[in-house]
Design a protein around this motif. Sequence first.
Motif, PDB file in Angstrom:
ATOM      1  N   ARG A  34     -88.961 -32.751 -51.966  1.00 62.57           N
ATOM      2  CA  ARG A  34     -87.934 -32.798 -50.922  1.00 62.57           C
ATOM      3  C   ARG A  34     -88.526 -33.173 -49.576  1.00 62.57           C
ATOM      4  NH1 ARG A  34     -84.241 -27.680 -50.932  1.00 62.57           N
ATOM      5  NH2 ARG A  34     -83.178 -29.006 -49.423  1.00 62.57           N
TER       6      ARG A  34
ATOM      7  N   TYR B 292     -82.945 -32.334 -45.747  1.00 60.18           N
ATOM      8  CA  TYR B 292     -82.079 -31.172 -45.952  1.00 60.18           C
ATOM      9  C   TYR B 292     -81.061 -31.483 -47.040  1.00 60.18           C
ATOM     10  CZ  TYR B 292     -83.669 -29.053 -41.555  1.00 60.18           C
ATOM     11  OH  TYR B 292     -84.425 -28.470 -40.575  1.00 60.18           O
ATOM     12  N   LYS B 293     -80.650 -30.467 -47.773  1.00 60.90           N
ATOM     13  CA  LYS B 293     -79.573 -30.644 -48.738  1.00 60.90           C
ATOM     14  C   LYS B 293     -78.248 -30.657 -47.974  1.00 60.90           C
ATOM     15  CE  LYS B 293     -79.102 -25.742 -49.983  1.00 60.90           C
ATOM     16  NZ  LYS B 293     -77.716 -25.515 -49.702  1.00 60.90           N
TER      17      LYS B 293
ATOM     18  N   GLU C 283     -74.248 -27.799 -51.455  1.00 63.95           N
ATOM     19  CA  GLU C 283     -75.076 -28.176 -52.603  1.00 63.95           C
ATOM     20  C   GLU C 283     -75.931 -26.985 -53.030  1.00 63.95           C
ATOM     21  OE1 GLU C 283     -76.170 -32.915 -52.457  1.00 63.95           O
ATOM     22  OE2 GLU C 283     -77.551 -31.513 -51.527  1.00 63.95           O
ATOM     23  N   ASP C 284     -76.102 -26.852 -54.339  1.00 58.61           N
ATOM     24  CA  ASP C 284     -77.010 -25.826 -54.840  1.00 58.61           C
ATOM     25  C   ASP C 284     -78.431 -26.203 -54.465  1.00 58.61           C
ATOM     26  OD1 ASP C 284     -75.002 -24.319 -56.025  1.00 58.61           O
ATOM     27  OD2 ASP C 284     -75.178 -25.369 -57.945  1.00 58.61           O
ATOM     28  N   ASP C 285     -79.253 -25.185 -54.253  1.00 56.90           N
ATOM     29  CA  ASP C 285     -80.653 -25.439 -53.957  1.00 56.90           C
ATOM     30  C   ASP C 285     -81.366 -25.807 -55.246  1.00 56.90           C
ATOM     31  OD1 ASP C 285     -83.229 -25.555 -52.927  1.00 56.90           O
ATOM     32  OD2 ASP C 285     -82.882 -23.865 -51.599  1.00 56.90           O
TER      33      ASP C 285
ATOM     34  N   VAL D 243     -87.485 -25.378 -42.582  1.00 53.88           N
ATOM     35  CA  VAL D 243     -87.694 -24.291 -43.546  1.00 53.88           C
ATOM     36  C   VAL D 243     -88.727 -23.296 -43.028  1.00 53.88           C
ATOM     37  CG1 VAL D 243     -88.484 -23.715 -45.884  1.00 53.88           C
ATOM     38  CG2 VAL D 243     -86.949 -25.650 -45.531  1.00 53.88           C
TER      39      VAL D 243
ATOM     40  N   TYR E 278     -94.041 -22.679 -51.926  1.00 56.24           N
ATOM     41  CA  TYR E 278     -93.589 -23.919 -51.297  1.00 56.24           C
ATOM     42  C   TYR E 278     -94.823 -24.522 -50.637  1.00 56.24           C
ATOM     43  CZ  TYR E 278     -88.554 -22.677 -51.551  1.00 56.24           C
ATOM     44  OH  TYR E 278     -87.272 -22.365 -51.948  1.00 56.24           O
TER      45      TYR E 278
ATOM     46  N   TRP F 257     -84.517 -25.709 -55.741  1.00 53.56           N
ATOM     47  CA  TRP F 257     -85.749 -24.943 -55.865  1.00 53.56           C
ATOM     48  C   TRP F 257     -85.457 -23.447 -55.993  1.00 53.56           C
ATOM     49  CZ3 TRP F 257     -89.046 -26.829 -51.113  1.00 53.56           C
ATOM     50  CH2 TRP F 257     -89.467 -28.146 -51.319  1.00 53.56           C
TER      51      TRP F 257
ATOM     52  N   LYS G  40     -86.345 -19.518 -54.933  1.00 48.12           N
ATOM     53  CA  LYS G  40     -86.718 -18.946 -53.632  1.00 48.12           C
ATOM     54  C   LYS G  40     -88.236 -18.832 -53.524  1.00 48.12           C
ATOM     55  CE  LYS G  40     -82.493 -16.641 -52.454  1.00 48.12           C
ATOM     56  NZ  LYS G  40     -81.974 -17.820 -51.838  1.00 48.12           N
TER      57      LYS G  40
END
Length: 181
Positions: A61, A64-65, A69-71, A104, A7, A73, A75
């Motif tokens: 991004r 925030y989602k 919601e599915d991420d 994050v 990330y 990205w 991990k």
Amino acid sequence: MTSRTLYLFGSAAPPVFELAGVIETAQADGWDVCLGLTPSAARWLDDSLDELAALTGHPVRSEYKRPGEDDAWPKADVILFAPATFNSINSWAAGFTSSFVVGVVAEAIGKEIPTVAMPCVNAAYAQHRALDRSIAELREQGVAVLYKEEGGFTPNPAGSGKPKAYPWAAALAAAKKVAPA
């Protein structure tokens, strides 16, 4: 070979304009890169967000989602927060998570995700005592902060920034060093 996920987070400081090259360098070293930006950095890079998403293969991004919601990205194996501004460093150390990337990295401490940060502040900001306290706090919590050490970021006088001289290679090397085997 399965690639590792990096990330790459950036704040609104002039080196943020170099992110495409940083992404390419990280990818050449085997990283799957996901790019996250503070809201101000996202505004600065608004004209290139689609190209950066295409380069990484992931959405860029800055928010925030929504719950449920599915991420988008995978991990993270490692997080590199560079450039990290005075505001981002101090917010992170204090636990103020109003921006996605700061949230994050704050959570990464508890999740034990290896994290590297390299500030980008001018010498005037560097005189404020909050910065040294925040850097010490993050280091105490296991964050590798590259600041004033050999190869880390050293502040320039206010108004004389040198974004091309930002030590990206040191930041990427530190991320690689803390990556799980």
